[in-house]
Enzyme design. Structure first.
Site, PDB file in Angstrom:
ATOM      1  N   LYS A  48       0.762  -1.126  -0.005  1.00 50.52           N
ATOM      2  CA  LYS A  48      -0.170  -0.088   0.060  1.00 50.52           C
ATOM      3  C   LYS A  48       0.766   1.179   0.004  1.00 50.52           C
ATOM      4  O   LYS A  48       0.479   2.312  -0.273  1.00 50.52           O
ATOM      5  CB  LYS A  48      -0.893  -0.039   1.108  1.00 50.52           C
ATOM      6  CG  LYS A  48      -1.992  -0.930   1.352  1.00 50.52           C
ATOM      7  CD  LYS A  48      -3.009  -0.550   0.276  1.00 50.52           C
ATOM      8  CE  LYS A  48      -4.400  -1.440   0.073  1.00 50.52           C
ATOM      9  NZ  LYS A  48      -5.445  -0.913  -0.952  1.00 50.52           N
ATOM     10  N   SER A 303       0.534  -9.812   0.053  1.00 43.81           N
ATOM     11  CA  SER A 303       0.160  -8.487  -0.139  1.00 43.81           C
ATOM     12  C   SER A 303       0.534  -7.993   1.314  1.00 43.81           C
ATOM     13  O   SER A 303       0.704  -6.383   1.308  1.00 43.81           O
ATOM     14  CB  SER A 303      -1.120  -8.262  -0.573  1.00 43.81           C
ATOM     15  OG  SER A 303      -2.063  -8.776   0.270  1.00 43.81           O
TER      16      SER A 303
END
Length: 410
Positions: A48, A303
């Site tokens: 992110k 992720s």
């Protein structure tokens, strides 16, 4: 592709490439050549930071002066906090109440004096609405978690690194999907560089918002979202992310939350990797029928690794239930000495264990109910145990996973 290249250039000296590692366990188990892209090893422990830094670094001097605001399930907030501390911009970060404490603390630690945290709403979408309202009333710049071209371009640098590190294009890439930013960035890069790569989007079964959008012909809200996979528990995907996904039409699969828990434990116990639920989504999807040829080279994007250690008890519980090794029963016991011992002797197998026993003796009754949790030695031990229960003198009722009572246990 040019936008992704520009984002990668901005990261130089700020966000180093995350490792790409071959995973022997997954390769053997699934008869594939499996590689893991370790985004959990970034500074913010997820991908992110890429999209957030790419968007915030491109703001005008006036926008930087006014500051930025965002909503996050945790990881995007950390990315914004990291970017703002690096660039010198103030931020207001909205987090839903379901955000694990570990992620809240990390946002505060990464952002320092540049970040103010506001806990608002029960879901990411509640927090997003509050962030939008604040941006409109103050003139602060809204930093979307996924639905902005520069956010998408920043996330697209993940797949650019994968191909550079692998030295070739893989046969398939499995991408975890929440709002669709990472999926859209992956599709954008591959469309112009390696269009033959199969892209598989892995969504949590309790939050398959991209599949709904593609079925409905546009972003549409899910009626209900399971918040367990907090990094991908998004009620509705974005307009930009949907448009890119609709053009390329990737294969989407819904991964049961219990399967994700099993993979999280395997990653931890076998590979020494601490993954959050959304981080284990891609690797978990390998247990489904993905239509991949034996020996195919597959990259799974891990992720994020922002998992609160206090969640592992729930993760173990969900994994055992999913594997068919953990079951709950309501048992009517006669209120007399030796009743429990007879139950254990008559019902339990040699490898079974009592993990929960809730019982209150009431002297004015002949029988009393108990809630009993049983962990089996193996899933196939259930049927023999149920037959022994039928033959036992006790009144026994199995608690179904669909029962409201079950939600209090798991």
């Amino acid at each position: 592709m040019a936008d992704v290249l520009a984002a990668a250039e901005r990261f130089t000296g700020v966000i180093p490439a995350s490792p790409l590692q071959r995973n022997e366990r997954l390769s053997i188990r699934h008869d594939l050549d499996v590689w893991i892209k370790r985004e959990d090893l970034n500074t913010v422990r997820s991908y992110k930071g890429r999209g957030a830094y790419n968007l915030i670094s491109g703001l005008s001097a006036e926008q930087r002066e006014r500051g930025v605001v965002c909503a996050s399930a945790g990881n995007h907030g950390q990315g914004v906090a990291f970017a703002c501390a690096s660039i010198g911009v103030t931020a207001r970060v909205y987090l839903p109440r379901t955000t694990p404490r570990q992620k809240r603390d990390r946002v505060a630690r990464l952002g320092g004096a540049h970040v103010q945290i506001v806990v608002e709403g029960e879901t990411y979408d509640d927090a997003a609405a509050a962030a939008r309202d604040h941006a409109e009333s103050t003139g602060m710049t809204l930093i979307p978690a996924f639905d902005h071209p520069r956010t998408i371009a920043g996330q697209g640098t993940v797949v650019k690194e994968i191909i550079e590190q692998l030295g070739k294009a893989p046969d398939a890439i499995v991408v975890p999907v929440g709002g669709g930013g990472l999926l859209a960035g992956t599709l954008t890069w591959l469309r112009e560089t390696h269009p033959g790569v199969t892209v598989i989007g892995a969504e949590p079964a309790g939050g398959a918002s991209m599949a709904l959008a593609l079925a409905e012909g546009g972003p549409a809200p899910l009626d209900e979202v399971d918040p367990f996979v907090d990094g991908a528990a998004v009620k509705q995907v974005g307009q930009f992310t949907y448009a890119i996904a609709a053009e390329r039409n990737p294969k989407l699969v819904a991964v049961p939350e219990g399967q994700i828990c099993v993979e999280m434990l395997d990653l931890y116990q076998s590979d020494g990797i601490i993954s959050e639920p959304a981080g284990a989504l891609a690797a978990s999807a390998l247990n489904l029928d993905l239509g991949l040829a034996p020996g195919a080279t597959v990259v799974c994007i891990l992720s994020g690794g922002n998992n609160d250690v206090s969640r592992y008890a729930e993760i173990v519980e969900r994994a055992l239930v999913f594997e068919g090794r953990k079951h709950y029963f309501l048992v009517e016991f006669p209120q007399e000495p030796g009743a429990l011992r007879r139950f254990l002797d008559d019902v339990l197998g040699p490898d079974d264990d009592i993990t929960l026993f809730e019982y209150v003796k009431r002297n004015n009754r002949e029988t009393g109910p108990a809630l009993v949790g049983v962990e089996l030695g193996a899933p196939e031990d259930l049927e023999p145990m149920l037959k022994r229960m039928d033959a036992a003198p006790h009144r026994i009722e199995q608690v179904s996973p669909d029962s409201p009572l079950f939600s209090f246990l798991v």
